[in-house]
Write a protein that holds these residues in place. Structure first.
Motif, PDB file in Angstrom:
ATOM      1  N   LYS A  79       0.852  -1.191   0.000  1.00 15.45           N
ATOM      2  CA  LYS A  79       0.000   0.000   0.000  1.00 15.45           C
ATOM      3  C   LYS A  79       0.885   1.237   0.000  1.00 15.45           C
ATOM      4  N   THR A  80       0.337   2.319  -0.529  1.00 15.81           N
ATOM      5  CA  THR A  80       1.050   3.593  -0.540  1.00 15.81           C
ATOM      6  C   THR A  80       0.780   4.336   0.770  1.00 15.81           C
ATOM      7  N   LYS A  81       1.539   5.419   0.975  1.00  9.78           N
ATOM      8  CA  LYS A  81       1.313   6.241   2.163  1.00  9.78           C
ATOM      9  C   LYS A  81      -0.119   6.758   2.190  1.00  9.78           C
ATOM     10  N   GLY A  82      -0.596   7.223   1.057  1.00  7.65           N
ATOM     11  CA  GLY A  82      -1.961   7.747   0.972  1.00  7.65           C
ATOM     12  C   GLY A  82      -3.004   6.698   1.307  1.00  7.65           C
ATOM     13  N   GLN A  83      -2.808   5.478   0.810  1.00 10.29           N
ATOM     14  CA  GLN A  83      -3.751   4.398   1.105  1.00 10.29           C
ATOM     15  C   GLN A  83      -3.743   4.061   2.592  1.00 10.29           C
TER      16      GLN A  83
ATOM     17  N   THR B 177       2.059  11.616  11.748  1.00  9.34           N
ATOM     18  CA  THR B 177       2.366  10.417  12.530  1.00  9.34           C
ATOM     19  C   THR B 177       3.079   9.393  11.673  1.00  9.34           C
ATOM     20  N   LEU B 178       2.577   9.168  10.462  1.00  7.28           N
ATOM     21  CA  LEU B 178       3.183   8.199   9.554  1.00  7.28           C
ATOM     22  C   LEU B 178       4.613   8.606   9.212  1.00  7.28           C
ATOM     23  N   HIS B 179       4.838   9.865   8.915  1.00  7.16           N
ATOM     24  CA  HIS B 179       6.186  10.330   8.585  1.00  7.16           C
ATOM     25  C   HIS B 179       7.125  10.240   9.789  1.00  7.16           C
ATOM     26  N   LYS B 180       6.587  10.464  10.990  1.00 11.52           N
ATOM     27  CA  LYS B 180       7.382  10.322  12.207  1.00 11.52           C
ATOM     28  C   LYS B 180       7.829   8.870  12.383  1.00 11.52           C
TER      29      LYS B 180
END
Length: 140
Positions: A115-119, A130-133
């Protein structure tokens, strides 16, 4: 212990925990006051009642309830604003508590390209920051 948060088969996870901890079947039988066949029946079940799960958690020193909590965190729909006249009498828990297992699960999905970050952000409701952290802190 590798966990699939989408599909929980508690018998498989209990059996895996028994193997990892090297618990003798005789000790389990004594703890539950049952036969080896009854223990094997419990381990073949996909689900179990909460009292039995509490006993397994105590015996194996592992919080099996957390598997279900993590499933709720990842797969429950976003909460809606409730009617202000409605009073909750049950304890309230924060939904946004991410464990290391959840973080690893999400990063593995991202790393494998499943899955991509957006998904991930859309499906699991994880904020972009949060995801980037997590990526900067935990990525291998």
């Amino acid at each position: 212990m590798q966990i699939d948060f989408k599909e929980i088969n508690i018998g498989i996870y209990i059996r895996q925990c028994i193997t990892e901890r090297g618990i003798e079947i005789s000790r389990i039988c004594n703890f539950f006051k049952c036969s080896e066949n009854e223990v094997n029946d419990m381990l073949c079940k996909k689900s179990t009642d909460t009292q039995t799960l509490l006993h397994w958690s105590k015996l194996l020193e592992y919080d099996f309830f957390r598997l279900y909590t993590q499933h709720l965190i990842l797969y429950s729909p976003p909460t809606k604003t409730r009617n202000p006249e409605y009073k909750d009498t049950l304890p309230k828990f924060r939904k946004n508590i991410y464990t290391k297992e959840i973080i690893d699960f999400i990063l593995e999905i991202l790393e494998t390209g499943y899955k991509t970050k957006g998904q991930i952000m859309a499906e699991y409701g994880i904020p972009k920051t949060t995801l980037h952290k997590w990526i900067s802190k935990y990525k291998k």
